[in-house]
Design a protein around this motif. Structure first.
Motif, PDB file in Angstrom:
ATOM      1  N   ARG A 334     107.773  23.462 -50.097  1.00 11.70           N
ATOM      2  CA  ARG A 334     108.906  24.139 -50.147  1.00 11.70           C
ATOM      3  C   ARG A 334     109.221  25.009 -48.984  1.00 11.70           C
ATOM      4  O   ARG A 334     110.170  25.593 -48.760  1.00 11.70           O
ATOM      5  CB  ARG A 334     109.413  24.883 -51.357  1.00 11.70           C
ATOM      6  N   ASP A 354     112.806  27.095 -48.319  1.00 12.35           N
ATOM      7  CA  ASP A 354     113.208  27.849 -49.398  1.00 12.35           C
ATOM      8  C   ASP A 354     112.251  28.066 -50.702  1.00 12.35           C
ATOM      9  O   ASP A 354     112.789  27.362 -51.585  1.00 12.35           O
ATOM     10  CB  ASP A 354     114.719  27.337 -50.008  1.00 12.35           C
ATOM     11  N   ARG A 357     113.801  28.783 -54.055  1.00 13.61           N
ATOM     12  CA  ARG A 357     114.852  27.907 -54.246  1.00 13.61           C
ATOM     13  C   ARG A 357     116.192  29.102 -54.517  1.00 13.61           C
ATOM     14  O   ARG A 357     116.873  28.886 -55.628  1.00 13.61           O
ATOM     15  CB  ARG A 357     114.803  26.995 -55.707  1.00 13.61           C
ATOM     16  N   GLU A 359     118.545  28.966 -51.997  1.00  8.56           N
ATOM     17  CA  GLU A 359     119.359  28.128 -51.281  1.00  8.56           C
ATOM     18  C   GLU A 359     119.909  28.786 -50.140  1.00  8.56           C
ATOM     19  O   GLU A 359     119.709  28.281 -49.156  1.00  8.56           O
ATOM     20  CB  GLU A 359     120.738  27.956 -52.095  1.00  8.56           C
ATOM     21  N   CYS A 374     118.503  36.138 -58.779  1.00  6.13           N
ATOM     22  CA  CYS A 374     117.198  35.645 -59.311  1.00  6.13           C
ATOM     23  C   CYS A 374     117.113  35.127 -60.744  1.00  6.13           C
ATOM     24  O   CYS A 374     116.255  34.110 -61.103  1.00  6.13           O
ATOM     25  CB  CYS A 374     116.087  36.344 -58.917  1.00  6.13           C
ATOM     26  N   THR A 377     117.027  31.505 -61.607  1.00  5.80           N
ATOM     27  CA  THR A 377     115.936  30.534 -60.769  1.00  5.80           C
ATOM     28  C   THR A 377     114.879  30.520 -61.662  1.00  5.80           C
ATOM     29  O   THR A 377     114.451  30.944 -62.592  1.00  5.80           O
ATOM     30  CB  THR A 377     115.889  31.060 -59.445  1.00  5.80           C
ATOM     31  N   GLU A 378     114.008  29.656 -61.061  1.00  2.00           N
ATOM     32  CA  GLU A 378     112.324  29.491 -61.660  1.00  2.00           C
ATOM     33  C   GLU A 378     111.785  30.526 -61.473  1.00  2.00           C
ATOM     34  O   GLU A 378     110.666  30.834 -62.240  1.00  2.00           O
ATOM     35  CB  GLU A 378     111.714  28.408 -61.037  1.00  2.00           C
ATOM     36  N   HIS A 425     106.831  32.697 -62.839  1.00  2.00           N
ATOM     37  CA  HIS A 425     107.812  31.643 -63.284  1.00  2.00           C
ATOM     38  C   HIS A 425     108.416  32.282 -64.439  1.00  2.00           C
ATOM     39  O   HIS A 425     107.921  33.101 -65.223  1.00  2.00           O
ATOM     40  CB  HIS A 425     107.156  30.516 -63.247  1.00  2.00           C
TER      41      HIS A 425
END
Length: 472
Positions: A334, A354, A357, A359, A374, A377-378, A425
């Motif tokens: 990534r 990214d 993630r 974007e 955030c 997101t993950e 996470h």
């Protein structure tokens, strides 16, 4: 009548786990709180582990920048831990140094809202001996025997039932302005037996029984309306069928490595590995050097070693601090990005990928906007948590957050971890919050719990980093 605040930590309980128990009618006292005050999902701190995860509840501060970057850490500068291995592990006898390891400017509700009470809490700065359940040698010896005994979960459940009864008795007799207590067995059950263990529900019932008894006593004494009760957790959990031993990774690179329980080797080691949870790790390279390695050194002289660490299947995110106000974030496949922070504002600038993630590049976000960006997101609250861990001088040169179904430690564990925590996470970062009064704004982070308690009690905590969410 003066306000009081009671905080109960259901250690390691995820929001979905607690929600299912409430919906099924297994925890009626907690369900009643949800109906009257509300249930929320907030984010904890990174690393998402017990002990340092309690600092926000009593200080309203992020633990890394308060002096505690992990459940294990290495004092590279040798300015605080001047003797021995210059390393700390709070899993064992060194737990007694936790408060002393906090920076001097960290204040707690135990100090500022007396009388206070704490039970099964690692952070106890300001607590008197008589008001700290779990401090005595007898309690610690009892815990050690259970910890290292085979089939000790049943005895842990008995331990927590005993604690719950003693907490209710203390609150009834001594009426503390602030109290923090932890139900420890949810975390222990999940580590040993996984999230599907039927005993996990038993641990939640212990918390429910304690809340029911506390409420009965407070209502009988006419003190319920002046009491703010908050039920929270310090981290989540997720299955870890795969274990990556980081010491072996570095040893294969020809390095001498120090790690718990052989931290004494740090006196002469090339590298030091300090794992928390066990899904995060601080890695200190060129360990005899007194200052943190710069990015050029990590990718130059230590480049082969760094790559061997950050591109492993077990690693989700690798953080490499870039001075006091920036951090490189790397994720295999990534790419890289830079997180920057200054004056309470956060930027996310993709470099050749990214990794989080998100974007688009994000600039000038305050703490609330960074959390909002955030949360879906993950990696919930990644920008703020990365900033705090990377800014901490006691953090590693490379900070690793594990992928799902992985952790970073296998050897020397008394109990093989079937479920774990510590990473950045979602499963580890999202925690539940139940309150007995409706919130005024938005409950976002565990540091908000400490800030809210301080506001209710009329206390000014130094350097508080959270925001109050309750109507007073």
């Amino acid at each position: 009548m003066a306000q009081s605040v009671l905080v109960i930590v259901l250690d390691g309980v995820r929001p979905d786990t607690l929600r299912a128990a409430l919906d099924a009618g297994h925890a009626p006292a907690l369900a009643r709180l949800r109906d009257e005050g509300g249930a929320h999902t907030i984010t904890t701190v990174f690393p998402s582990v017990t002990g340092l995860g309690y600092v926000p509840f009593v200080a309203g501060r992020h633990p890394a920048t308060a002096g505690i970057p992990g459940i294990r850490w290495f004092d590279r500068a040798r300015t605080h831990l001047r003797r021995g291995s210059h390393s700390r592990s709070y899993v064992g006898w060194a737990m007694r140094y936790f408060d002393a390891d906090l920076h001097a400017d960290v204040g707690t509700l135990f100090q500022h809202a007396r009388p206070s009470f704490g039970a099964m809490t690692m952070v106890a700065k300001g607590l008197r001996k008589r008001d700290w359940l779990g401090r005595s040698f007898g309690w610690q010896l009892r815990g050690a025997r259970i910890h290292f005994a085979k089939g000790g979960l049943g005895r842990w459940l008995d331990w927590d039932r005993d604690v719950a009864g003693r907490v209710a008795q203390h609150v009834r007799r001594h009426r503390p302005r602030f109290a923090l207590t932890a139900v420890l067995t949810p975390d222990k059950v999940q580590h040993a037996e996984g999230q599907e263990s039927p005993r996990l529900l038993d641990t939640i019932r212990i918390g429910d029984d304690m809340v029911a008894e506390l409420r009965h006593d407070l209502e009988k004494a006419g003190r319920w309306e002046e009491t703010r009760l908050m039920i929270v957790s310090d981290h989540g959990h997720s299955p870890v069928p795969q274990h990556d031993e980081l010491v072996d990774v570095l040893t294969a690179q020809g390095l001498s490595v120090a790690a718990h329980p052989f931290a004494g080797r740090a006196r002469t080691a090339d590298a030091v590995v300090m794992v928390s949870g066990n899904a995060m790790a601080h890695v200190y390279l060129d360990a005899q050097r007194r200052t943190r390695l710069g990015h050029d050194t990590l990718t130059g002289r230590w480049g082969e070693v760094t790559r061997a660490l950050i591109d492993r299947e077990s690693v989700d995110l690798a953080l490499m601090p870039l001075g006091d106000d920036a951090c490189l974030v790397h994720a295999k496949g990534r790419g890289d990005a830079i997180v920057r922070w200054r004056d309470g504002r956060y930027d996310y600038r993709p470099r050749d990928g990214d990794p989080l993630r998100l974007e688009d590049g994000l600039t000038g976000l305050d703490a609330a906007a960074a959390w909002d960006a955030c949360l879906p997101t993950e990696h919930p609250d990644a920008l703020v948590q990365i900033a705090h861990i990377a800014a901490a001088a006691r953090s590693g040169d490379v900070i690793l957050s594990a992928n799902r179904e992985w952790d970073f430690r296998l050897k020397y564990e008394p109990v093989l971890h079937r479920s774990g925590h510590g990473a950045l996470h979602r499963e580890h970062m999202l925690v539940p919050l139940l309150v007995n009064r409706p919130v005024r704004g938005v409950a976002r982070r565990t540091v908000d719990v400490g800030a809210t308690a301080a506001a209710v009690l009329g206390v000014e905590l130094p350097g508080v980093e959270g925001t109050s969410f309750l109507d007073m």
